[in-house]
Design a protein around this motif. Structure first.
Motif, short mmCIF file in Angstrom:
data_model
loop_
_atom_site.label_atom_id
_atom_site.label_comp_id
_atom_site.label_asym_id
_atom_site.label_seq_id
_atom_site.Cartn_x
_atom_site.Cartn_y
_atom_site.Cartn_z
N TYR A 73 0.83 -1.21 0.00
CA TYR A 73 0.00 0.00 0.00
C TYR A 73 0.86 1.25 0.00
O TYR A 73 1.78 1.39 0.80
CB TYR A 73 -0.92 0.02 1.23
CG TYR A 73 -2.00 -1.02 1.14
CD1 TYR A 73 -3.26 -0.69 0.68
CD2 TYR A 73 -1.76 -2.34 1.51
CE1 TYR A 73 -4.26 -1.64 0.58
CE2 TYR A 73 -2.75 -3.30 1.41
CZ TYR A 73 -3.99 -2.94 0.95
OH TYR A 73 -4.97 -3.89 0.85
N ARG A 74 0.54 2.16 -0.90
CA ARG A 74 1.21 3.47 -0.94
C ARG A 74 0.47 4.43 -0.01
O ARG A 74 1.08 5.19 0.73
CB ARG A 74 1.23 4.01 -2.36
CG ARG A 74 2.00 5.33 -2.48
CD ARG A 74 2.13 5.78 -3.93
NE ARG A 74 3.02 4.85 -4.63
CZ ARG A 74 2.82 4.41 -5.87
NH1 ARG A 74 1.78 4.81 -6.56
NH2 ARG A 74 3.67 3.57 -6.42
N LYS A 75 -0.88 4.40 -0.05
CA LYS A 75 -1.69 5.31 0.76
C LYS A 75 -2.94 4.59 1.22
O LYS A 75 -3.52 3.79 0.49
CB LYS A 75 -2.15 6.52 -0.05
CG LYS A 75 -1.05 7.40 -0.56
CD LYS A 75 -1.65 8.49 -1.43
CE LYS A 75 -0.54 9.26 -2.13
NZ LYS A 75 -1.08 10.23 -3.08
N ILE A 76 -3.39 4.92 2.43
CA ILE A 76 -4.68 4.46 2.95
C ILE A 76 -5.26 5.62 3.74
O ILE A 76 -4.59 6.17 4.61
CB ILE A 76 -4.54 3.24 3.88
CG1 ILE A 76 -3.89 2.07 3.17
CG2 ILE A 76 -5.90 2.85 4.44
CD1 ILE A 76 -3.64 0.87 4.07
N GLU A 77 -6.47 6.01 3.42
CA GLU A 77 -7.11 7.12 4.11
C GLU A 77 -8.59 6.83 4.36
O GLU A 77 -9.25 6.19 3.54
CB GLU A 77 -7.02 8.41 3.29
CG GLU A 77 -5.64 8.98 3.15
CD GLU A 77 -5.06 9.50 4.45
OE1 GLU A 77 -5.82 9.93 5.33
OE2 GLU A 77 -3.82 9.46 4.59
N VAL A 78 -9.10 7.34 5.46
CA VAL A 78 -10.53 7.37 5.75
C VAL A 78 -10.80 8.74 6.33
O VAL A 78 -10.15 9.15 7.29
CB VAL A 78 -10.95 6.28 6.75
CG1 VAL A 78 -12.43 6.42 7.10
CG2 VAL A 78 -10.67 4.89 6.20
N GLU A 79 -11.73 9.45 5.72
CA GLU A 79 -12.02 10.81 6.17
C GLU A 79 -13.52 11.08 6.18
O GLU A 79 -14.27 10.53 5.37
CB GLU A 79 -11.36 11.84 5.24
CG GLU A 79 -9.86 11.88 5.31
CD GLU A 79 -9.32 12.40 6.62
OE1 GLU A 79 -10.01 13.19 7.30
OE2 GLU A 79 -8.19 12.01 6.98
N ALA A 80 -13.93 11.99 7.05
CA ALA A 80 -15.31 12.48 7.07
C ALA A 80 -15.50 13.40 5.85
O ALA A 80 -14.59 14.13 5.47
CB ALA A 80 -15.58 13.25 8.36
N VAL A 81 -16.67 13.32 5.25
CA VAL A 81 -17.01 14.16 4.10
C VAL A 81 -18.07 15.17 4.53
O VAL A 81 -19.08 14.79 5.13
CB VAL A 81 -17.53 13.31 2.92
CG1 VAL A 81 -17.96 14.19 1.76
CG2 VAL A 81 -16.47 12.32 2.48
N HIS A 82 -17.82 16.45 4.23
CA HIS A 82 -18.74 17.52 4.60
C HIS A 82 -19.58 17.94 3.39
O HIS A 82 -19.22 17.65 2.24
CB HIS A 82 -17.96 18.72 5.16
CG HIS A 82 -17.16 18.37 6.36
ND1 HIS A 82 -15.86 17.93 6.28
CD2 HIS A 82 -17.49 18.35 7.67
CE1 HIS A 82 -15.42 17.69 7.50
NE2 HIS A 82 -16.38 17.92 8.36
#
Length: 185
Positions: A124-133
């Protein structure tokens, strides 16, 4: 399971089976200490201390059978994930066994633990989890998963976005609205 053999070996043969050992007594057992030291090298004692602290801070975990707590802790140890709940890597979860009626404990991986295991693979190069507004997602192609982003209109969270990119260039987005998450749960 190998961890059950260690737990059984830790119980003195002279002790009647009707009187279960406490978690503290099991943790002090040389067989248990040795097994955790084999898995975690020099971190075995501190990991067992965190198990004891976690259990002592949870009234529900205190009701669980000590051998099941150690079995669940061994899973976390073998994955090298801390079981301190506030860290969010793994948890010891007590539940009532419907067949026996006893309170037992199981290992539960948490979000940060999944990310940690994925990163350890080196894939894995990147893994993200974010809230969306509100306003941050302009459009989403439901066939490819590609998302066009915009600026947030306010601080209202309308969903969550998960994203990963592999070292070979493969990318995947997953957006779920709050409603989608509620339905899924």
């Amino acid at each position: 399971m190998e961890s059950n053999n260690v737990i059984q070996a830790a119980q003195p043969q002279t002790q009647p089976q009707t009187q279960p050992q406490t978690l503290s007594a099991l943790i002090k057992s040389p067989a248990v200490k040795e097994r955790f030291a084999e898995v975690l090298k020099t971190k075995g004692d501190s990991f067992l201390a965190s198990v004891l602290t976690t259990v002592n801070n949870s009234a529900l975990l205190q009701k669980a059978e000590p051998t099941t707590i150690l079995s669940a802790a061994m899973v976390a140890a073998s994955l090298e994930l801390p079981i301190v709940p506030s860290l969010g890597f793994a948890a010891l979860v007590p539940f009532r066994d419907g067949k026996t009626g006893t309170c037992v404990c199981q290992f539960q991986i948490m979000a940060r633990g999944l990310v940690q295991l994925a990163l350890r693979t080196g894939q894995y190069r990147k893994i993200e989890v974010e809230a969306v507004h509100t306003g941050e997602i302009k459009s989403r192609n439901r066939f490819t998963g590609e998302i066009e982003f915009g600026e947030a209109a306010d601080n209202n969270v309308v969903g969550y976005l998960g994203f990963f990119e592999l070292c070979n260039g493969f990318r995947k987005f997953l957006y779920m609205s709050n409603e989608d998450i509620s339905e899924h749960a």
